[in-house]
Design a protein around this motif. Structure first.
Motif, short mmCIF file in Angstrom:
data_model
loop_
_atom_site.label_atom_id
_atom_site.label_comp_id
_atom_site.label_asym_id
_atom_site.label_seq_id
_atom_site.Cartn_x
_atom_site.Cartn_y
_atom_site.Cartn_z
N VAL A 244 0.83 -1.21 0.00
CA VAL A 244 0.00 0.00 0.00
C VAL A 244 0.86 1.25 0.00
N PHE A 245 1.95 1.20 0.75
CA PHE A 245 2.78 2.42 0.92
C PHE A 245 4.16 2.00 1.35
N SER A 246 5.19 2.78 0.93
CA SER A 246 6.55 2.57 1.40
C SER A 246 7.28 3.91 1.38
N GLY A 247 7.88 4.29 2.48
CA GLY A 247 8.57 5.57 2.55
C GLY A 247 9.54 5.61 3.71
N GLU A 248 10.40 6.63 3.72
CA GLU A 248 11.38 6.78 4.78
C GLU A 248 10.71 7.27 6.06
N LYS A 249 11.31 6.85 7.18
CA LYS A 249 10.76 7.26 8.47
C LYS A 249 11.89 7.32 9.49
N GLU A 250 11.91 8.41 10.26
CA GLU A 250 12.90 8.53 11.33
C GLU A 250 12.48 7.65 12.50
N HIS A 251 13.42 6.84 12.95
CA HIS A 251 13.12 5.89 14.02
C HIS A 251 14.02 6.16 15.21
N LEU B 69 8.96 -2.07 9.43
CA LEU B 69 10.16 -1.24 9.38
C LEU B 69 11.28 -2.10 8.83
N HIS B 70 12.04 -1.55 7.86
CA HIS B 70 13.17 -2.29 7.32
C HIS B 70 14.29 -1.31 7.02
N THR B 71 15.49 -1.84 6.89
CA THR B 71 16.69 -1.00 6.90
C THR B 71 17.03 -0.35 5.57
N LYS B 72 16.50 -0.85 4.47
CA LYS B 72 16.78 -0.29 3.16
C LYS B 72 15.48 -0.19 2.36
N PRO B 73 15.48 0.59 1.28
CA PRO B 73 14.26 0.69 0.48
C PRO B 73 13.92 -0.64 -0.19
N LEU B 74 12.66 -0.78 -0.58
CA LEU B 74 12.22 -1.98 -1.29
C LEU B 74 12.90 -2.06 -2.65
N ARG C 123 18.75 8.21 16.85
CA ARG C 123 17.78 8.20 15.75
C ARG C 123 18.44 7.65 14.50
N VAL C 124 17.63 6.97 13.71
CA VAL C 124 18.12 6.41 12.46
C VAL C 124 17.00 6.51 11.44
N LEU C 125 17.39 6.64 10.17
CA LEU C 125 16.40 6.72 9.10
C LEU C 125 16.16 5.32 8.54
N LEU C 126 14.98 4.82 8.75
CA LEU C 126 14.59 3.51 8.23
C LEU C 126 13.51 3.68 7.18
N TRP C 127 13.04 2.56 6.66
CA TRP C 127 11.94 2.57 5.70
C TRP C 127 10.73 1.89 6.33
N GLU C 128 9.57 2.48 6.07
CA GLU C 128 8.32 1.92 6.57
C GLU C 128 7.45 1.51 5.39
#
Length: 256
Positions: A132-139, A241-246, A150-155
């Protein structure tokens, strides 16, 4: 009365003056009455010894038979309990298998219906999962020293084929199994999205867990997902949440 005598040199017996304690006494001559009395007492003692021995042996044998019978009874009772437990377990397994078959059939029908409603083809073979959706997110997380970082992950939000009418406790386990189950070629559903690792805890735990992976930065690792019921769409969704983009999302897994 008993006579205490010694054997004479020419045969016969001669009384000794010291009686029983006389050192020259070699024989004791009894009357028949005295002999009969001693013999009777000896026979009585022997009978008592024999009777005592017999009673002791009988008591021992009775105890052995009793112990054997008790052991046999205990073994028989234990066997009955084991057989009853095995019967209950077999019945429970049969019922569990029946319920699993019913649940599997229900889930299959639900998935095919959801695929048909969303016009996913072929409805019987399609996984029913859509991105449905995939984008960067500060975690935000805590490192090994408990410092907040803080780290920038993908949601990524993945829509499942299961409607919100299913209870969470059932659907959570089912969805996670389907996302991580390997096919005959060894590929999981998340592999199709370019996610090649799964860690069942948070990001902070993962980067500290060098035994699990010495170089986690080399992989696109999905962390323990969250679940939500999207009542507008009508389906359960997985928030990952995952560490790199799809990677390139397959067309059959895109929302049209």
């Amino acid at each position: 009365m008993a006579r205490y005598v010694k054997l004479g040199t020419l045969g016969g017996y001669k009384d000794v003056p010291g009686g029983q304690s006389d050192p020259e006494c070699t024989h004791v001559i009894l009357t028949k009455k005295e002999y009969d009395q001693i013999y009777s007492e000896k026979a009585k003692a022997e009978r008592e010894v024999s009777s005592t021995k017999y009673e002791a042996e009988r008591a021992i044998n009775d105890a052995r038979r009793g112990a054997q019978y008790t052991a046999q009874q205990a073994a028989a009772e234990a066997q009955k309990k084991v057989e009853a437990m095995e019967a209950d377990l077999a019945a429970e397994r049969a019922e569990s298998a029946h319920q699993r078959a019913l649940n599997a059939n229900l889930l299959r029908i639900a998935k095919e219906r959801a695929n048909a409603d969303r016009k996913l083809k072929p409805k019987k073979e399609h996984t029913g999962y859509l991105v449905v959706f995939s984008g960067e997110k500060e975690h935000q997380f805590k490192d090994g020293n408990r410092r907040v970082k803080r780290v920038l992950l993908w949601e990524t939000v993945i829509q499942s084929p299961y409607v919100v009418d299913f209870p969470e406790v059932q659907i959570r386990k089912q969805i996670l199994e389907e996302l991580l189950r390997k096919d005959e070629d060894g590929y999981r559903l998340i592999d199709r999205l370019g996610i090649n690792g799964y860690y069942g805890k948070g990001y902070g735990s993962m980067i500290e867990d060098r035994e699990w992976c010495a170089e986690p930065e080399r992989f696109n690792i999905m962390l323990k997902p969250k679940f939500r019921a999207n009542f507008r769409a009508g389906y359960w969704e997985v928030v990952c949440l995952h560490t790199k983009p799809l990677g390139v999302v397959p067309k059959d897994m895109r929302v049209c």
